[in-house]
Enzyme design. Structure first.
Site, PDB file in Angstrom:
ATOM      1  NE  ARG A  50      -3.298  -2.505   2.795  1.00 53.16           N
ATOM      2  CZ  ARG A  50      -3.351  -3.229   3.903  1.00 53.16           C
ATOM      3  NH1 ARG A  50      -2.607  -2.911   4.956  1.00 53.16           N
ATOM      4  NH2 ARG A  50      -4.147  -4.281   3.977  1.00 53.16           N
ATOM      5  CG  ASP A  52       2.848   6.529   2.430  1.00 55.65           C
ATOM      6  OD1 ASP A  52       1.858   5.878   2.799  1.00 55.65           O
ATOM      7  OD2 ASP A  52       3.774   6.861   3.199  1.00 55.65           O
ATOM      8  CE1 TYR A 110       8.230   0.612  -1.424  1.00 56.49           C
ATOM      9  CE2 TYR A 110       8.908  -1.431  -0.380  1.00 56.49           C
ATOM     10  CZ  TYR A 110       7.910  -0.547  -0.754  1.00 56.49           C
ATOM     11  OH  TYR A 110       6.605  -0.820  -0.446  1.00 56.49           O
ATOM     12  NE  ARG A 197       8.058   9.319   2.475  1.00 56.39           N
ATOM     13  CZ  ARG A 197       6.849   9.869   2.586  1.00 56.39           C
ATOM     14  NH1 ARG A 197       5.755   9.122   2.406  1.00 56.39           N
ATOM     15  NH2 ARG A 197       6.727  11.136   2.879  1.00 56.39           N
TER      16      ARG A 197
END
Lengths: 249, 249
Positions: A50, A52, A110, A197
């Site tokens: 999911r 952001d 990522y 992040r």
């Protein structure tokens, strides 16, 4: 009834993330709508990650069940005809009916991209985080090495999260510079809310010289969000791929 | 009165090109407006390259005259505070008052970027041209070699152009592949209307096998727009830099 898996790439710039929510349009919402129209039945997808608001993907994974007779591998072509150009289905295929994109064991990769230059580059502003002050990527790489392995990543999780178990395994982190571009590529078995992040924001502080590399180890041990650095902005982040038991999507 | 030179980078996606025109907002128009507000006097810039709608730049050059006492090299910072984030001034400085960005001898480098992959990548759609069928970059490079040197490029100029002399010199063309990305980088002393995009479109036809490389030489000799290939789309094109007498901007 059959279960279809999709590999989805998107430019997250205009979306309020993956998951359906009341405040704005999401990737999941667009896919549900276009799939329901195409297959002439109500479709609700289940996504693997999911992402952001503002985060991009090269290979997120989703599944849905359908009675349609369209062969699984043809669905991507029909969908791409109907989707806006900032969402692309890279692959579609029939999978086992118990395949669940979040419950099946996977590893995710990522990439966080930083533009480290004297001036921002307009054509890169939507896909990287601009940092003016020179970053020392070798310090960032040293700091990142403390994160590899199985750890409690509570310090690297936004406080809004309600996950009970904050232990995760990071298999690899690579910090690389190519000219003005620095990429932080992280592969793990799963990530907490905002974890990548916060890792990126913390490594940037290290690269600027504001924290020594070993501070990342200390931040892990403190199990306190305040011990890690700030959360880096969404637009630098891309979900590159998700691999299930030796299969890469 | 002094003359100030700007080096301008922009994402051309939302603009109707460089030059002021009635149908939509342009880079030149935004710069004139923001400069006039900043310097409190009417400013009209002169640009080096009037890029088309949707074309990007890393280093276009413009000049203007002003009575302002703000030092030339400080103007970039003040401008960047006021400009939208898709336009960035990389440098500003005082130049000789007879410096004219189009009349002074220069060489320009453009890059045309192609994404050659099975599926379009959403985050690259605004900055490259997607080509599905495999391109043979070595054939493209061979074809490009015929264009190096001083030639009449009439065949590679859109018919709307009113330029009398269609002779130009191309110093270098490089066709390179890195993974799915193919770049065509061209340096020359000046380019005709749509010349780079017609060269790119023609080299793509060669790369697809639709034309033999030597066909580019024949197209040059025919001095007829119909002898060259189609014009490739604007979003793949970036004006990278303009060099004046050993100075690079």
């Amino acid at each position: 009834m059959k279960r279809i898996m999709l590999v989805v790439a998107y430019d997250g710039t205009k979306y309020c993330g993956w998951q359906v929510q009341p405040n704005g349009i999401t990737i999941e919402e667009v896919l549900n709508k276009v799939l329901s129209e195409l297959l002439q039945e109500p479709i609700t997808i289940i996504g693997a990650s999911r992402t952001d608001s503002g985060v991009h993907a090269l290979g997120n994974v989703a599944v849905f069940d359908t009675n349609s007779r369209i062969p699984g591998e043809k669905i991507s072509f029909a969908l791409n005809q109907r989707l806006p150009e900032d969402i692309v289905i890279r692959e579609s295929k029939e999978v086992e009916e118990d395949f669940h994109p979040r419950r099946c064991v996977s590893q995710k990769t990522y990439c966080y991209r930083i533009l480290n230059s004297r001036f921002p580059v307009p054509t890169e502003r939507l896909y990287s985080y601009f940092v003016y002050y020179p970053l020392k990527e070798e310090l960032m790489a040293e700091a990142a090495s403390y994160l590899i392995g199985t750890h409690d990543f509570k310090s690297f999780c936004s406080s809004g999260s309600q996950v009970a178990d904050t232990t995760r395994t990071i298999y690899d982190i690579k910090v690389e510079r190519s000219g003005d571009a620095i990429t932080i590529r992280i592969t793990g078995n799963g990530f907490l809310y905002n974890m990548i992040r916060i890792i990126a924001g913390t490594l940037i502080k290290v690269g600027l010289g504001a924290r020594p590399p070993v501070n990342v180890k200390e931040a892990l041990e403190k199990k306190d969000r305040a011990a890690a650095g700030p959360k880096a902005p969404a637009q630098g982040l891309t979900l590159e791929k998700i691999e299930y038991s030796n299969k890469s999507y």
